[in-house]
Write a protein that holds these residues in place. Structure first.
Motif, PDB file in Angstrom:
ATOM      1  N   LEU A  51       0.829  -1.209   0.000  1.00 45.08           N
ATOM      2  CA  LEU A  51       0.000   0.000   0.000  1.00 45.08           C
ATOM      3  C   LEU A  51       0.859   1.252   0.000  1.00 45.08           C
ATOM      4  O   LEU A  51       0.512   2.259  -0.620  1.00 45.08           O
ATOM      5  N   ARG A  52       1.995   1.193   0.704  1.00 47.77           N
ATOM      6  CA  ARG A  52       2.894   2.348   0.719  1.00 47.77           C
ATOM      7  C   ARG A  52       3.458   2.615  -0.663  1.00 47.77           C
ATOM      8  O   ARG A  52       3.568   3.775  -1.106  1.00 47.77           O
ATOM      9  N   LEU A  53       3.810   1.556  -1.378  1.00 48.83           N
ATOM     10  CA  LEU A  53       4.337   1.731  -2.727  1.00 48.83           C
ATOM     11  C   LEU A  53       3.280   2.258  -3.679  1.00 48.83           C
ATOM     12  O   LEU A  53       3.572   3.004  -4.609  1.00 48.83           O
ATOM     13  N   LEU A  54       2.011   1.888  -3.439  1.00 50.53           N
ATOM     14  CA  LEU A  54       0.941   2.373  -4.307  1.00 50.53           C
ATOM     15  C   LEU A  54       0.689   3.856  -4.118  1.00 50.53           C
ATOM     16  O   LEU A  54       0.336   4.570  -5.055  1.00 50.53           O
ATOM     17  N   THR A  55       0.814   4.334  -2.896  1.00 52.70           N
ATOM     18  CA  THR A  55       0.492   5.731  -2.614  1.00 52.70           C
ATOM     19  C   THR A  55       1.694   6.649  -2.749  1.00 52.70           C
ATOM     20  O   THR A  55       1.547   7.861  -2.706  1.00 52.70           O
ATOM     21  N   LEU A 258       0.453   7.699  -7.199  1.00 49.14           N
ATOM     22  CA  LEU A 258      -0.078   6.610  -8.006  1.00 49.14           C
ATOM     23  C   LEU A 258      -1.376   6.084  -7.421  1.00 49.14           C
ATOM     24  O   LEU A 258      -2.251   5.615  -8.154  1.00 49.14           O
ATOM     25  N   GLY A 259      -1.535   6.156  -6.090  1.00 48.80           N
ATOM     26  CA  GLY A 259      -2.779   5.712  -5.477  1.00 48.80           C
ATOM     27  C   GLY A 259      -3.979   6.528  -5.904  1.00 48.80           C
ATOM     28  O   GLY A 259      -5.102   6.023  -5.994  1.00 48.80           O
ATOM     29  N   GLU A 260      -3.771   7.821  -6.183  1.00 48.65           N
ATOM     30  CA  GLU A 260      -4.875   8.666  -6.623  1.00 48.65           C
ATOM     31  C   GLU A 260      -5.222   8.420  -8.090  1.00 48.65           C
ATOM     32  O   GLU A 260      -6.335   8.760  -8.530  1.00 48.65           O
ATOM     33  N   LEU A 261      -4.273   7.902  -8.839  1.00 54.51           N
ATOM     34  CA  LEU A 261      -4.523   7.647 -10.259  1.00 54.51           C
ATOM     35  C   LEU A 261      -5.143   6.284 -10.519  1.00 54.51           C
ATOM     36  O   LEU A 261      -5.641   6.032 -11.617  1.00 54.51           O
ATOM     37  N   THR A 262      -5.118   5.389  -9.528  1.00 54.45           N
ATOM     38  CA  THR A 262      -5.695   4.064  -9.706  1.00 54.45           C
ATOM     39  C   THR A 262      -7.189   4.078  -9.413  1.00 54.45           C
ATOM     40  O   THR A 262      -7.684   4.948  -8.678  1.00 54.45           O
ATOM     41  N   PRO A 263      -7.954   3.153  -9.954  1.00 58.73           N
ATOM     42  CA  PRO A 263      -9.402   3.110  -9.677  1.00 58.73           C
ATOM     43  C   PRO A 263      -9.692   2.863  -8.202  1.00 58.73           C
ATOM     44  O   PRO A 263      -8.849   2.357  -7.446  1.00 58.73           O
ATOM     45  N   PRO A 268      -9.798  -2.023  -2.103  1.00 56.47           N
ATOM     46  CA  PRO A 268     -10.647  -3.089  -1.549  1.00 56.47           C
ATOM     47  C   PRO A 268     -10.325  -4.466  -2.125  1.00 56.47           C
ATOM     48  O   PRO A 268     -10.404  -5.471  -1.409  1.00 56.47           O
ATOM     49  N   ALA A 269      -9.955  -4.519  -3.399  1.00 55.91           N
ATOM     50  CA  ALA A 269      -9.618  -5.815  -3.994  1.00 55.91           C
ATOM     51  C   ALA A 269      -8.361  -6.400  -3.359  1.00 55.91           C
ATOM     52  O   ALA A 269      -8.282  -7.606  -3.095  1.00 55.91           O
TER      53      ALA A 269
END
Length: 404
Positions: A51-55, A258-263, A268-269
């Protein structure tokens, strides 16, 4: 899970045999609980790190950055341009870049992902000469330069631009199909170009895919350095704009992660998959008890191993391998009977046997270390001769021992 006892004992048992561990008590419940706690904590750590890498906002500073000495940086090109007397100003602010664009200065930039289309046009329209060092689909669309082409490879300048006349050959990573009114340089046989040049109003725009060509790692290859100077060293001043998410105009200048750009359904998935993995571990893991270790003594007779290898060799029809095994056994047995070392060579064994039997050495050389047989008939003949040789040597040695 219980281990089955052997159907028939193959080795004698006595009081000194090691005790079986089949009845050893299993590990305590505390050890199993601690093991599961460690696994769950490890999985939670992996999930939080994901999650840290996603955001987190990605860092593009090393990609054609004029101050980066890394393989993907462009410090070598910047220093080479400065040696030509060109003044380079590096900035991360589009406002500073627009203010620094004096008459005749060249604006150099890569695709700015944090800038909106309006901000890109505003920045480019303020320059007389613009060089774009990356070729994203977005920049091709905004500047109306053309489309990407799947072709790539070595190309030469072959255009009317004077600065490219001495570049030579470059190994282009990406080719483009120029739009109407757009000039193309470094063309291939199909008409696609590696460098696009167009005039929009009073601004001359040049685009090339230079992520590899102009990087520190590949600048010295082919005509890459000459291409970089032809792009950047045409004016006395260069304003090199390095895009950053902090300078973006999307979301009131806040950094876009990147977290804001993802759906919205991605997080949740991920959590659902994590819970499903924990449930699967609990469902399948609790079915297995502690491992049972048991000593099962097994004795394999040498004759069984010999017959097994013989059957494999016969099944494979490998006459040379079988002949080598026969010769090796004969050499070792003859060396023992003739009082030679176990490491005696075929020539030494043949010499000793020849002295005992009074036969020519050449025939024994061929018998103990000659060419391998290629058929079963030749193998049988070789085995018979080796057996006769062993019998003769044994009889000769036995006769010498019985002499008075």
């Amino acid at each position: 899970m219980t281990a089955q006892a052997p159907l028939a004992p193959t080795a004698a048992t006595d009081d000194t045999a090691p005790p079986s561990t089949a009845a050893a008590p299993p590990r305590g419940r505390l050890g199993r609980v601690l093991g599961w706690v460690f696994v769950i904590v490890l999985l939670l750590g992996i999930a939080l790190l994901s999650l840290r890498l996603l955001t987190a906002s990605p860092d593009f500073a090393g990609t054609l950055h004029p101050e980066s000495p890394g393989p993907n940086g462009a410090k070598a090109l910047a220093e080479l341009t400065r040696e030509q007397g060109v003044q380079i100003e590096v900035t991360r602010s589009r406002t500073v870049a627009a203010a620094s664009l004096s008459s005749g200065a060249t604006l150099v930039l890569t695709d700015p992902p944090a800038l909106s289309d309006e901000a890109v046009h505003e920045l480019i329209d303020g320059a007389d000469r613009v060089v774009v060092l990356t070729s994203s689909s977005r920049m091709l669309r905004l500047l109306d330069l053309g489309e990407r082409s799947p072709a790539a490879g070595p190309v030469r300048a072959d255009c009317a631009a004077v600065e490219f006349s001495r570049v030579g050959t470059i190994d282009a990573d990406r080719m483009f199909t120029p739009a109407e009114g757009v000039a193309g340089c470094f063309r291939d046989d199909a008409g696609d170009a590696a460098v696009l040049r167009a005039a929009h109003g009073g601004t001359t725009i040049t685009l090339v895919e230079g992520a590899r060509l102009l990087s520190n790692q590949h600048l010295a290859e082919n005509g890459n350095a000459a291409l970089g100077l032809a792009l950047l060293a045409q004016t006395d001043e260069v304003v090199w704009y390095v895009p950053s998410f902090g300078d973006g105009d999307r979301g009131d200048g806040e950094a876009v992660g990147l977290g804001e750009l993802t759906p919205d359904w991605v997080t949740p998935a991920i959590l659902l998959l994590f819970i499903a993995a924990l449930a699967a571990i609990w469902w399948r893991g609790r079915r297995f008890g502690p491992l049972v270790a048991e000593t099962l003594p097994v004795t394999v007779r040498a004759s069984e191993t010999m017959h097994g290898r013989a059957r494999l060799t016969a099944k494979a029809a490998d006459a040379p391998h079988a002949a080598e095994a026969l010769r090796d056994g004969t050499r070792r047995r003859l060396a023992a009977r003739l009082a030679l070392s176990t490491r005696a060579t075929s020539q030494q064994v043949a010499d000793a046997a020849s002295d005992r039997l009074r036969v020519p050495r050449g025939s024994l050389y061929d018998l103990l270390d000659g060419p391998p047989p290629h058929s079963d008939h030749e193998l049988i003949d070789l085995a018979r001769k080796l057996a006769d040789l062993e019998t003769a040597v044994d009889a000769a040695v036995h006769t010498e021992r019985n002499r008075p």
